[in-house]
Design a protein around this motif. Sequence first.
Motif, PDB file in Angstrom:
ATOM      1  N   UNK A  58       0.858  -1.184   0.000  1.00 39.70           N
ATOM      2  CA  UNK A  58       0.000   0.000   0.000  1.00 39.70           C
ATOM      3  C   UNK A  58       0.892   1.230   0.000  1.00 39.70           C
ATOM      4  N   UNK A  59       0.565   2.165  -0.897  1.00 42.88           N
ATOM      5  CA  UNK A  59       1.355   3.380  -1.035  1.00 42.88           C
ATOM      6  C   UNK A  59       0.459   4.606  -0.906  1.00 42.88           C
ATOM      7  N   UNK A  60       1.084   5.703  -0.532  1.00 41.25           N
ATOM      8  CA  UNK A  60       0.442   7.004  -0.555  1.00 41.25           C
ATOM      9  C   UNK A  60       1.518   8.006  -0.962  1.00 41.25           C
ATOM     10  N   UNK A  61       1.152   9.255  -0.989  1.00 42.16           N
ATOM     11  CA  UNK A  61       2.146  10.300  -1.271  1.00 42.16           C
ATOM     12  C   UNK A  61       2.046  11.359  -0.181  1.00 42.16           C
ATOM     13  N   UNK A  62       3.122  12.114  -0.056  1.00 47.43           N
ATOM     14  CA  UNK A  62       3.114  13.212   0.926  1.00 47.43           C
ATOM     15  C   UNK A  62       3.741  14.449   0.314  1.00 47.43           C
ATOM     16  N   UNK A  63       3.272  15.595   0.748  1.00 48.25           N
ATOM     17  CA  UNK A  63       3.851  16.872   0.333  1.00 48.25           C
ATOM     18  C   UNK A  63       3.475  17.303  -1.069  1.00 48.25           C
ATOM     19  N   UNK A  64       3.934  18.500  -1.416  1.00 47.80           N
ATOM     20  CA  UNK A  64       3.655  19.087  -2.728  1.00 47.80           C
ATOM     21  C   UNK A  64       4.301  18.306  -3.865  1.00 47.80           C
ATOM     22  N   UNK A  65       5.462  17.724  -3.583  1.00 48.04           N
ATOM     23  CA  UNK A  65       6.175  16.983  -4.626  1.00 48.04           C
ATOM     24  C   UNK A  65       5.680  15.543  -4.752  1.00 48.04           C
ATOM     25  N   UNK A  66       4.659  15.206  -3.970  1.00 49.93           N
ATOM     26  CA  UNK A  66       4.048  13.872  -4.004  1.00 49.93           C
ATOM     27  C   UNK A  66       5.081  12.752  -3.839  1.00 49.93           C
ATOM     28  N   UNK A  67       5.872  12.875  -2.777  1.00 47.49           N
ATOM     29  CA  UNK A  67       6.892  11.875  -2.456  1.00 47.49           C
ATOM     30  C   UNK A  67       6.176  10.588  -2.050  1.00 47.49           C
ATOM     31  N   UNK A  68       6.542   9.458  -2.682  1.00 46.74           N
ATOM     32  CA  UNK A  68       5.861   8.198  -2.343  1.00 46.74           C
ATOM     33  C   UNK A  68       6.206   7.710  -0.941  1.00 46.74           C
ATOM     34  N   UNK A  69       5.211   7.080  -0.318  1.00 45.64           N
ATOM     35  CA  UNK A  69       5.372   6.500   1.014  1.00 45.64           C
ATOM     36  C   UNK A  69       4.831   5.075   0.965  1.00 45.64           C
ATOM     37  N   UNK A  70       5.646   4.130   1.395  1.00 44.69           N
ATOM     38  CA  UNK A  70       5.229   2.737   1.532  1.00 44.69           C
ATOM     39  C   UNK A  70       4.631   2.588   2.919  1.00 44.69           C
ATOM     40  N   UNK A  71       3.339   2.273   2.982  1.00 50.83           N
ATOM     41  CA  UNK A  71       2.651   2.123   4.272  1.00 50.83           C
ATOM     42  C   UNK A  71       3.124   0.852   4.952  1.00 50.83           C
ATOM     43  N   UNK A  72       3.295   0.922   6.248  1.00 50.20           N
ATOM     44  CA  UNK A  72       3.766  -0.224   7.019  1.00 50.20           C
ATOM     45  C   UNK A  72       2.818  -0.493   8.184  1.00 50.20           C
TER      46      UNK A  72
ATOM     47  N   UNK B  50       3.856  -2.186  10.760  1.00 50.44           N
ATOM     48  CA  UNK B  50       4.709  -2.347  11.942  1.00 50.44           C
ATOM     49  C   UNK B  50       5.455  -1.079  12.340  1.00 50.44           C
ATOM     50  N   UNK B  51       5.009   0.076  11.885  1.00 52.24           N
ATOM     51  CA  UNK B  51       5.695   1.298  12.275  1.00 52.24           C
ATOM     52  C   UNK B  51       5.551   2.371  11.219  1.00 52.24           C
ATOM     53  N   UNK B  52       6.467   3.333  11.234  1.00 53.96           N
ATOM     54  CA  UNK B  52       6.380   4.424  10.261  1.00 53.96           C
ATOM     55  C   UNK B  52       6.611   3.911   8.838  1.00 53.96           C
ATOM     56  N   UNK B  53       6.033   4.605   7.870  1.00 53.46           N
ATOM     57  CA  UNK B  53       6.192   4.211   6.482  1.00 53.46           C
ATOM     58  C   UNK B  53       7.595   4.462   5.971  1.00 53.46           C
ATOM     59  N   UNK B  54       7.923   3.801   4.881  1.00 49.72           N
ATOM     60  CA  UNK B  54       9.205   4.009   4.197  1.00 49.72           C
ATOM     61  C   UNK B  54       8.968   5.124   3.180  1.00 49.72           C
ATOM     62  N   UNK B  55       9.788   6.173   3.226  1.00 49.51           N
ATOM     63  CA  UNK B  55       9.548   7.373   2.437  1.00 49.51           C
ATOM     64  C   UNK B  55      10.607   7.544   1.347  1.00 49.51           C
ATOM     65  N   UNK B  56      10.155   7.872   0.130  1.00 51.53           N
ATOM     66  CA  UNK B  56      11.053   8.207  -0.974  1.00 51.53           C
ATOM     67  C   UNK B  56      11.224   7.073  -1.967  1.00 51.53           C
TER      68      UNK B  56
END
Length: 173
Positions: free
Chosen positions: A20-34, A36-42
């Motif tokens: 599962x992925x989402x994006x964050x910020x204006x530049x739509x940086x990808x985030x891998x949802x986890x 077991x903790x915080x997502x993996x970013x970039x």
Amino acid sequence: MALKELSSLEKFLGLKKPNKYSTQGDRKVPVLQSNSGPGVVGLVTIATHLTLEAKKPDLLGSSAEERAVVQQWLEYRVTRLDGCAKEDIRTILKDLNTYLEDKVYLAGNHISIADPLMYYGLHHIIMDLAVHEKEKYLNVTRWFDHMQHYPSVRHHLPPVVVLRNRVYTSGHH
């Protein structure tokens, strides 16, 4: 765009269960949802994570030098190619064309994770080039065409016609 790329990258790596992925910020940086903790970013971090999850560390490079070159191209993709200004495209293509002069893949004689990610990043640029421009960047065009025909790379992208067919007379062999 990065979310489709990551989905295609998962298929290239042979991962069965989609993440599962989402994006964050204006530049739509990808985030891998986890779970077991915080997502993996970039993009680079996620691509590296997926490669290790697929148990294909050789795609990150088989030597210290190859790993450094793979990392260099992943960073190049994010820092130079993504969101580059239209006037920078020719410089990027020229530099890449020179680099690929004596190479089949970006990091040596074997495909690495950098190859499909650079392919995804360049697709819209190569697609918009006229045939004579593609011929001007022949090494990029050769590499690009090889990548689009490589098994499991092109998933979400349409094929690009890279060169016109040439018919030569017998005097030009």
